[in-house]
Design a protein around this motif. Sequence first.
Motif, PDB file in Angstrom:
ATOM      1  N   GLY A 129      15.195   7.917  -7.546  1.00 60.41           N
ATOM      2  CA  GLY A 129      14.861   6.762  -6.719  1.00 60.41           C
ATOM      3  C   GLY A 129      13.760   5.893  -7.295  1.00 60.41           C
ATOM      4  O   GLY A 129      12.755   6.401  -7.800  1.00 60.41           O
ATOM      5  N   PRO A 130      13.917   4.588  -7.226  1.00 60.00           N
ATOM      6  CA  PRO A 130      12.917   3.681  -7.792  1.00 60.00           C
ATOM      7  C   PRO A 130      11.571   3.695  -7.077  1.00 60.00           C
ATOM      8  O   PRO A 130      10.572   3.267  -7.647  1.00 60.00           O
ATOM      9  N   LEU A 131      11.507   4.216  -5.859  1.00 56.93           N
ATOM     10  CA  LEU A 131      10.234   4.221  -5.126  1.00 56.93           C
ATOM     11  C   LEU A 131       9.476   5.543  -5.245  1.00 56.93           C
ATOM     12  O   LEU A 131       8.365   5.667  -4.737  1.00 56.93           O
ATOM     13  N   LEU A 132      10.049   6.496  -5.955  1.00 60.55           N
ATOM     14  CA  LEU A 132       9.411   7.809  -6.070  1.00 60.55           C
ATOM     15  C   LEU A 132       8.004   7.711  -6.645  1.00 60.55           C
ATOM     16  O   LEU A 132       7.065   8.309  -6.126  1.00 60.55           O
ATOM     17  N   ASP A 133       7.823   6.942  -7.699  1.00 61.01           N
ATOM     18  CA  ASP A 133       6.515   6.851  -8.359  1.00 61.01           C
ATOM     19  C   ASP A 133       5.708   5.624  -7.949  1.00 61.01           C
ATOM     20  O   ASP A 133       4.666   5.347  -8.544  1.00 61.01           O
ATOM     21  N   GLU A 134       6.157   4.890  -6.944  1.00 61.91           N
ATOM     22  CA  GLU A 134       5.418   3.721  -6.464  1.00 61.91           C
ATOM     23  C   GLU A 134       4.071   4.190  -5.899  1.00 61.91           C
ATOM     24  O   GLU A 134       4.020   5.075  -5.058  1.00 61.91           O
ATOM     25  N   ALA A 135       2.974   3.598  -6.404  1.00 62.11           N
ATOM     26  CA  ALA A 135       1.645   4.057  -5.992  1.00 62.11           C
ATOM     27  C   ALA A 135       0.748   2.927  -5.474  1.00 62.11           C
ATOM     28  O   ALA A 135      -0.407   3.168  -5.135  1.00 62.11           O
ATOM     29  N   ARG A 136       1.267   1.702  -5.411  1.00 53.24           N
ATOM     30  CA  ARG A 136       0.444   0.586  -4.936  1.00 53.24           C
ATOM     31  C   ARG A 136       0.296   0.622  -3.416  1.00 53.24           C
ATOM     32  O   ARG A 136       1.144   1.172  -2.725  1.00 53.24           O
ATOM     33  N   PRO A 137      -0.774  -0.007  -2.905  1.00 54.69           N
ATOM     34  CA  PRO A 137      -0.897  -0.148  -1.448  1.00 54.69           C
ATOM     35  C   PRO A 137       0.201  -1.067  -0.933  1.00 54.69           C
ATOM     36  O   PRO A 137       0.616  -2.001  -1.626  1.00 54.69           O
ATOM     37  N   GLY A 138       0.674  -0.804   0.255  1.00 54.64           N
ATOM     38  CA  GLY A 138       1.705  -1.643   0.837  1.00 54.64           C
ATOM     39  C   GLY A 138       2.420  -0.954   1.968  1.00 54.64           C
ATOM     40  O   GLY A 138       1.943   0.041   2.520  1.00 54.64           O
ATOM     41  N   VAL A 139       3.623  -1.465   2.282  1.00 52.14           N
ATOM     42  CA  VAL A 139       4.411  -0.957   3.405  1.00 52.14           C
ATOM     43  C   VAL A 139       5.848  -0.725   2.947  1.00 52.14           C
ATOM     44  O   VAL A 139       6.424  -1.526   2.210  1.00 52.14           O
ATOM     45  N   TYR A 140       6.428   0.362   3.422  1.00 55.40           N
ATOM     46  CA  TYR A 140       7.824   0.701   3.181  1.00 55.40           C
ATOM     47  C   TYR A 140       8.617   0.343   4.434  1.00 55.40           C
ATOM     48  O   TYR A 140       8.250   0.750   5.538  1.00 55.40           O
ATOM     49  N   SER A 141       9.702  -0.408   4.257  1.00 54.15           N
ATOM     50  CA  SER A 141      10.528  -0.874   5.370  1.00 54.15           C
ATOM     51  C   SER A 141      11.967  -0.435   5.183  1.00 54.15           C
ATOM     52  O   SER A 141      12.406  -0.145   4.070  1.00 54.15           O
ATOM     53  N   CYS A 142      12.720  -0.448   6.276  1.00 56.49           N
ATOM     54  CA  CYS A 142      14.141  -0.127   6.235  1.00 56.49           C
ATOM     55  C   CYS A 142      14.869  -1.198   5.415  1.00 56.49           C
ATOM     56  O   CYS A 142      14.741  -2.386   5.687  1.00 56.49           O
ATOM     57  N   ARG A 143      15.623  -0.774   4.417  1.00 54.44           N
ATOM     58  CA  ARG A 143      16.353  -1.709   3.568  1.00 54.44           C
ATOM     59  C   ARG A 143      17.444  -2.441   4.358  1.00 54.44           C
ATOM     60  O   ARG A 143      17.789  -3.576   4.054  1.00 54.44           O
ATOM     61  N   MET A 189      14.904   2.319   1.590  1.00 61.35           N
ATOM     62  CA  MET A 189      13.694   1.548   1.889  1.00 61.35           C
ATOM     63  C   MET A 189      13.460   0.420   0.900  1.00 61.35           C
ATOM     64  O   MET A 189      13.964   0.447  -0.213  1.00 61.35           O
ATOM     65  N   GLU A 190      12.670  -0.538   1.331  1.00 64.06           N
ATOM     66  CA  GLU A 190      12.133  -1.590   0.472  1.00 64.06           C
ATOM     67  C   GLU A 190      10.621  -1.461   0.515  1.00 64.06           C
ATOM     68  O   GLU A 190      10.062  -1.096   1.543  1.00 64.06           O
ATOM     69  N   PHE A 191       9.971  -1.771  -0.590  1.00 58.64           N
ATOM     70  CA  PHE A 191       8.512  -1.698  -0.646  1.00 58.64           C
ATOM     71  C   PHE A 191       7.945  -3.098  -0.762  1.00 58.64           C
ATOM     72  O   PHE A 191       8.390  -3.897  -1.591  1.00 58.64           O
ATOM     73  N   THR A 192       6.951  -3.388   0.058  1.00 63.68           N
ATOM     74  CA  THR A 192       6.241  -4.664  -0.008  1.00 63.68           C
ATOM     75  C   THR A 192       4.778  -4.357  -0.317  1.00 63.68           C
ATOM     76  O   THR A 192       4.091  -3.746   0.516  1.00 63.68           O
ATOM     77  N   PRO A 193       4.305  -4.738  -1.509  1.00 62.54           N
ATOM     78  CA  PRO A 193       2.899  -4.474  -1.835  1.00 62.54           C
ATOM     79  C   PRO A 193       1.974  -5.311  -0.973  1.00 62.54           C
ATOM     80  O   PRO A 193       2.327  -6.414  -0.558  1.00 62.54           O
ATOM     81  N   SER A 194       0.790  -4.767  -0.727  1.00 59.88           N
ATOM     82  CA  SER A 194      -0.230  -5.502   0.023  1.00 59.88           C
ATOM     83  C   SER A 194      -0.731  -6.671  -0.812  1.00 59.88           C
ATOM     84  O   SER A 194      -0.790  -6.571  -2.043  1.00 59.88           O
TER      85      SER A 194
END
Length: 134
Positions: A35-49, A127-132
């Motif tokens: 999964g592309p979000l496995l190593d995501e480490a930035r601040p932000g919010v995960y939302s339903c894709r 999920m989708e990730f939106t960085p802060s």
Amino acid sequence: MTYEIERTTEQWREILNPQEFQVLREAATERPWTGPLLDEARPGVYSCRACGNELFKAETKFDAGCGWPSFWEPLRQEAVKHVEDNSLGMRRVEVLCAKCGSHLGHVFPDGFGTPTGDRYCMNSVSMEFTPSAQ
């Protein structure tokens, strides 16, 4: 169950790619460690894709070593629904988006060392990730 956002199968197929449809609408599971979000480490919010419902804050994400993004609690308890899942000869708790009913993953009581003791094991593709904003 009824949800705030309801679409026909055909409508879901139009807005989701085949893998997203399989996971979100047919409760499939993506392969671990892919999964592309496995190593995501930035601040932000995960939302339903599927519908954009905000699900998890990045600060609740932790490395559970399981191959899927893991969180110790949802952004709001009302953001997700828990459903008993007795498929595949196991007793688990499935996690659905409370807004559209899409399958996100499962929650397990093995998040040892986290504030809640829970591990929300989510599919990246759900999920989708939106960085802060910095």
